[in-house]
Design a protein around this motif. Sequence first.
Motif, PDB file in Angstrom:
ATOM      1  N   HIS A  36     -43.310 -83.770 -59.421  1.00 31.36           N
ATOM      2  CA  HIS A  36     -44.345 -84.613 -60.058  1.00 31.36           C
ATOM      3  C   HIS A  36     -45.661 -84.687 -59.262  1.00 31.36           C
ATOM      4  O   HIS A  36     -46.770 -84.454 -59.995  1.00 31.36           O
ATOM      5  N   TYR A  37     -45.215 -85.233 -57.438  1.00 35.28           N
ATOM      6  CA  TYR A  37     -46.690 -85.019 -57.383  1.00 35.28           C
ATOM      7  C   TYR A  37     -46.975 -83.745 -56.994  1.00 35.28           C
ATOM      8  O   TYR A  37     -48.366 -83.706 -56.474  1.00 35.28           O
TER       9      TYR A  37
ATOM     10  N   ASP B  27     -45.266 -76.656 -49.460  1.00 37.08           N
ATOM     11  CA  ASP B  27     -43.611 -75.488 -48.727  1.00 37.08           C
ATOM     12  C   ASP B  27     -43.182 -74.465 -49.340  1.00 37.08           C
ATOM     13  O   ASP B  27     -42.859 -74.316 -50.360  1.00 37.08           O
ATOM     14  N   SER B  28     -43.996 -72.988 -48.918  1.00 34.96           N
ATOM     15  CA  SER B  28     -43.243 -72.125 -49.724  1.00 34.96           C
ATOM     16  C   SER B  28     -42.166 -71.508 -50.221  1.00 34.96           C
ATOM     17  O   SER B  28     -42.004 -71.259 -51.403  1.00 34.96           O
ATOM     18  N   GLU B  29     -41.535 -72.144 -49.257  1.00 34.82           N
ATOM     19  CA  GLU B  29     -40.004 -71.810 -49.926  1.00 34.82           C
ATOM     20  C   GLU B  29     -39.436 -72.361 -50.372  1.00 34.82           C
ATOM     21  O   GLU B  29     -39.598 -71.986 -51.512  1.00 34.82           O
ATOM     22  N   SER B  30     -39.885 -73.693 -51.038  1.00 38.62           N
ATOM     23  CA  SER B  30     -39.374 -74.304 -52.142  1.00 38.62           C
ATOM     24  C   SER B  30     -40.360 -73.944 -53.342  1.00 38.62           C
ATOM     25  O   SER B  30     -39.911 -74.161 -54.673  1.00 38.62           O
ATOM     26  N   GLY B  31     -41.422 -74.187 -52.869  1.00 42.40           N
ATOM     27  CA  GLY B  31     -42.805 -74.482 -54.034  1.00 42.40           C
ATOM     28  C   GLY B  31     -43.185 -75.899 -54.205  1.00 42.40           C
ATOM     29  O   GLY B  31     -44.574 -75.395 -54.784  1.00 42.40           O
ATOM     30  N   TRP B  32     -42.499 -76.426 -54.007  1.00 44.37           N
ATOM     31  CA  TRP B  32     -43.330 -77.651 -53.822  1.00 44.37           C
ATOM     32  C   TRP B  32     -43.959 -78.596 -52.544  1.00 44.37           C
ATOM     33  O   TRP B  32     -43.850 -77.891 -51.462  1.00 44.37           O
ATOM     34  N   ILE B  33     -44.752 -79.903 -52.794  1.00 43.72           N
ATOM     35  CA  ILE B  33     -45.213 -80.493 -51.543  1.00 43.72           C
ATOM     36  C   ILE B  33     -43.841 -81.147 -50.944  1.00 43.72           C
ATOM     37  O   ILE B  33     -43.117 -82.269 -51.630  1.00 43.72           O
ATOM     38  N   ARG B  34     -44.551 -81.790 -49.111  1.00 43.85           N
ATOM     39  CA  ARG B  34     -43.273 -81.885 -49.522  1.00 43.85           C
ATOM     40  C   ARG B  34     -43.428 -82.606 -48.249  1.00 43.85           C
ATOM     41  O   ARG B  34     -44.098 -82.410 -47.128  1.00 43.85           O
ATOM     42  N   GLY B  35     -42.370 -83.681 -47.880  1.00 46.15           N
ATOM     43  CA  GLY B  35     -42.738 -84.560 -46.192  1.00 46.15           C
ATOM     44  C   GLY B  35     -42.404 -83.243 -45.107  1.00 46.15           C
ATOM     45  O   GLY B  35     -41.857 -82.679 -44.953  1.00 46.15           O
TER      46      GLY B  35
ATOM     47  N   ALA C 288     -43.298 -87.487 -66.476  1.00 44.10           N
ATOM     48  CA  ALA C 288     -42.872 -88.728 -66.534  1.00 44.10           C
ATOM     49  C   ALA C 288     -44.186 -89.404 -66.679  1.00 44.10           C
ATOM     50  O   ALA C 288     -45.074 -90.000 -66.586  1.00 44.10           O
ATOM     51  N   HIS C 289     -44.435 -88.942 -68.093  1.00 47.65           N
ATOM     52  CA  HIS C 289     -46.119 -89.689 -68.536  1.00 47.65           C
ATOM     53  C   HIS C 289     -45.653 -91.757 -68.531  1.00 47.65           C
ATOM     54  O   HIS C 289     -46.903 -91.504 -68.650  1.00 47.65           O
ATOM     55  N   GLY C 290     -45.014 -91.829 -68.126  1.00 50.00           N
ATOM     56  CA  GLY C 290     -44.134 -93.063 -68.554  1.00 50.00           C
ATOM     57  C   GLY C 290     -45.081 -93.939 -66.703  1.00 50.00           C
ATOM     58  O   GLY C 290     -45.797 -94.746 -67.301  1.00 50.00           O
ATOM     59  N   ASN C 291     -45.861 -92.755 -66.173  1.00 53.34           N
ATOM     60  CA  ASN C 291     -46.108 -92.855 -64.426  1.00 53.34           C
ATOM     61  C   ASN C 291     -47.633 -92.822 -64.476  1.00 53.34           C
ATOM     62  O   ASN C 291     -47.492 -91.022 -64.673  1.00 53.34           O
ATOM     63  N   GLN C 292     -48.393 -92.860 -63.748  1.00 51.50           N
ATOM     64  CA  GLN C 292     -49.379 -92.099 -63.690  1.00 51.50           C
ATOM     65  C   GLN C 292     -49.612 -91.385 -62.980  1.00 51.50           C
ATOM     66  O   GLN C 292     -50.662 -90.364 -63.042  1.00 51.50           O
ATOM     67  N   PRO C 293     -48.947 -90.733 -61.930  1.00 50.15           N
ATOM     68  CA  PRO C 293     -49.092 -89.475 -60.836  1.00 50.15           C
ATOM     69  C   PRO C 293     -48.987 -88.219 -61.746  1.00 50.15           C
ATOM     70  O   PRO C 293     -49.824 -87.451 -61.431  1.00 50.15           O
ATOM     71  N   ILE C 294     -48.555 -87.991 -62.687  1.00 54.07           N
ATOM     72  CA  ILE C 294     -48.148 -86.756 -63.337  1.00 54.07           C
ATOM     73  C   ILE C 294     -49.344 -86.797 -64.589  1.00 54.07           C
ATOM     74  O   ILE C 294     -49.637 -85.623 -65.596  1.00 54.07           O
TER      75      ILE C 294
END
Length: 780
Positions: free
Chosen positions: A562-563, A527-535, A622-628
Amino acid sequence: MKTIRRIALGAAAGALLFGSIGTPAALAQAAAAQGALVDLVNPLMGSDSSYRLSYGNTYPAVTVPFGMNSWTPVTADDPGSGWGYTYDGEKINGIKQTHQPSPWMNDYAAFALMAETGPVKVKQADRGSWFSHKAEEARPYSYKVYLADYDVTAEVAPTMRAAQFRFTFPESDDAHILLDGLAGGSMVKIDAANRRITGYVRNNHGGVPDNFHNYFVAEFDRDFTLARTWAGDEAPTNAASREGDHVGAVVSFRTKKGEQVHVRVASSFISPEQALRNLHTEIGNDDFDTTKAKAKAAWEKELSRIRIDDGDKDDARTFYSALYRMLQFPRAFYEEDATGKIVHYSPYDGKVHAGYMFTDNGFWDTWRAVFPFFALMYPDLDSRIMQGLVNTYREGGWLPEWASPGYRNVMIGSNSANLIADAYINGVRGFDAETLYEAMVKNATTSEGRPTDKKGNVVGAVGREGAEYYNRLGYVPYDVGINENAARTLEYATADFSIARLAQALGKDADARKYTARALNYRKLFDSESGWIRGRNQDGSWATPFNPYKWGDAFTEGNALHYSWAVMQDVHGLIELMGGRDKFVERLDSIFTTPPIFDESYYGQVIHEIREMQIVDMGQYAHGNQPIQHMPYLYDWAGAPWKAQQHVRDIMAKLYSSAPDGYPGDEDNGQTSAWYVFSALGFYPVAPATGEYAIGSPLFRAVTLTMPNGKPLTIEAQNNSAANVYVQSVTLNGKPVTKAYLTHKALSQGGTLTFVMGPQPNKAWASDPAAAPFSLSAPN
């Protein structure tokens, strides 16, 4: 991870994994001469955990590398608790054979031994004895604890499929050893004439055929004064055998002060006869101390392939404790028959087949760094694991994504593609790559025909949920009833990249072009408006409302912050979408500086992954979880590798130690450990199937790795210290390294990799766009 809601092996068994390991005496002598790296390991690292907050969610696994079984003390009163041992536990009620890969998966095929004196107590909650960590010795190769309520010292030492116990009793007319089959289906039979208890256990949490059994045999070194069995919570009776949901056996002795009773235990997923064969093959006539020495030597052999020359023992303890976790999973799920042939009981079709099988692994976690480590340091083992995946596909019809021991309905994606392609691209051979390619394409083609559980529900973690939507639209829509859809889209795109890379290597050019195009599908959710991946909805509109701090929903155990970095195959393309390198770096920086705001409404509670992010004062990271976990290395693509160096060293220093609270979140089959091991060496495998490692900041002044070809790779970090975290220059065998990455091909040949470190960043080193690691859309 918690979505859905692991020497004589004997000598023969050890050779099956690692090749000949020498005589027990030679191994023990070598271990002593090498300084016992294994004794730097703290198996209690990560055990100070709970459902609400994870510092590892580990238990002290007494095992050998990749052992079919592990053994662990049990502190939980609830026999069904996934947190069987926790550091804050006050009482121990048994030492159990365990196969648990994670508390969120729970255990299977478990049974426990316990020693008592006085009146027999069979219930787990009743029989527990007070203990102290001051009277507890936890090693990878042995465990020893004083059971204060009974004045008994209990010890265990492992092999691949067996173990020896040693119980030291006080003077007593009522000394007992219990074997608890635990709930979930069990049978025990006492053969007093042969001083033996045999039986089976069937407890599990899904993913097994109807004929699933773990057969066991326990042999004692002295006669019983009394032998009884029990069922449920009933008092023991003189019946020689029992069968039911929860049964057990208790054998009794008269003992003098300091008298020891030894028990040799082995198990098999194939048959009672095979369990006895495993006992004779792996223990034979060895005494307890010999078994312990062999297990110690087996660990020492593997740990000493990476030797640290540095004065900081605390960091070395953390490193080897993490390496110990990496070398437990996936667990060997095969045995050696009477003719010496490798065979396995299949948790997919319930039959016995020839060949290798491995289990207890979640590829959502381990494709990222564990399997790249195997490809670099253990290609022969990696080949056997790939052979096991071929067997899984042939016997079950699908690749496993979470096996424990068979298909389990946990996590998302088709990440098996990543570790298969990564192995092949990095030179691992000896497996049927064509069959695995067929399986990868099947995953990517259809979501129909997937296995079902015993209630008839589709095991959605196998294959690709929403594959048809993804293939038609280029993404999994938000509004079609498929949860975590944006995360699925990103993971499918990375898997498509891996398929493309393997297709190209196998000469399937049309497929390579097709899946290369699909590997760019991540763009459809930016999403170019927010700058994030989005559903995104099926009609192309964005899912609203959009809160980038909302965990779950379109994502898996994380949020958009994160994603949005999960584009390992095309970081250059992501940089372009975010407005160029400078803006990309600003966005990366913001992850560490934005307060740990969160929206937990999707879960209805603050899940432990959220809390672990919130409390460590690292912003949204959030290093405690793998995606990031790969995210700090993305600075290497954006001309600011010095920022990667800074953050990687900061994460290692703040979030890891060898203490019971030494992990930043779920350890998960070695992945969080593998991040530390790679990062401590100075590089990390961000993108699968590229043969490249992004450069970070080495932790130690000198490390020597013995590569699979026997050649040493020495990593030197001149002027290295806690303050000198910045790379000034790099050379490999005397030649300057001006790129922000190293190659698998170069490292595997050994040599000397030299870093020169300093207290201030060298912003010119590897900052040119041409110095960035591989990206799919980057200009050649």
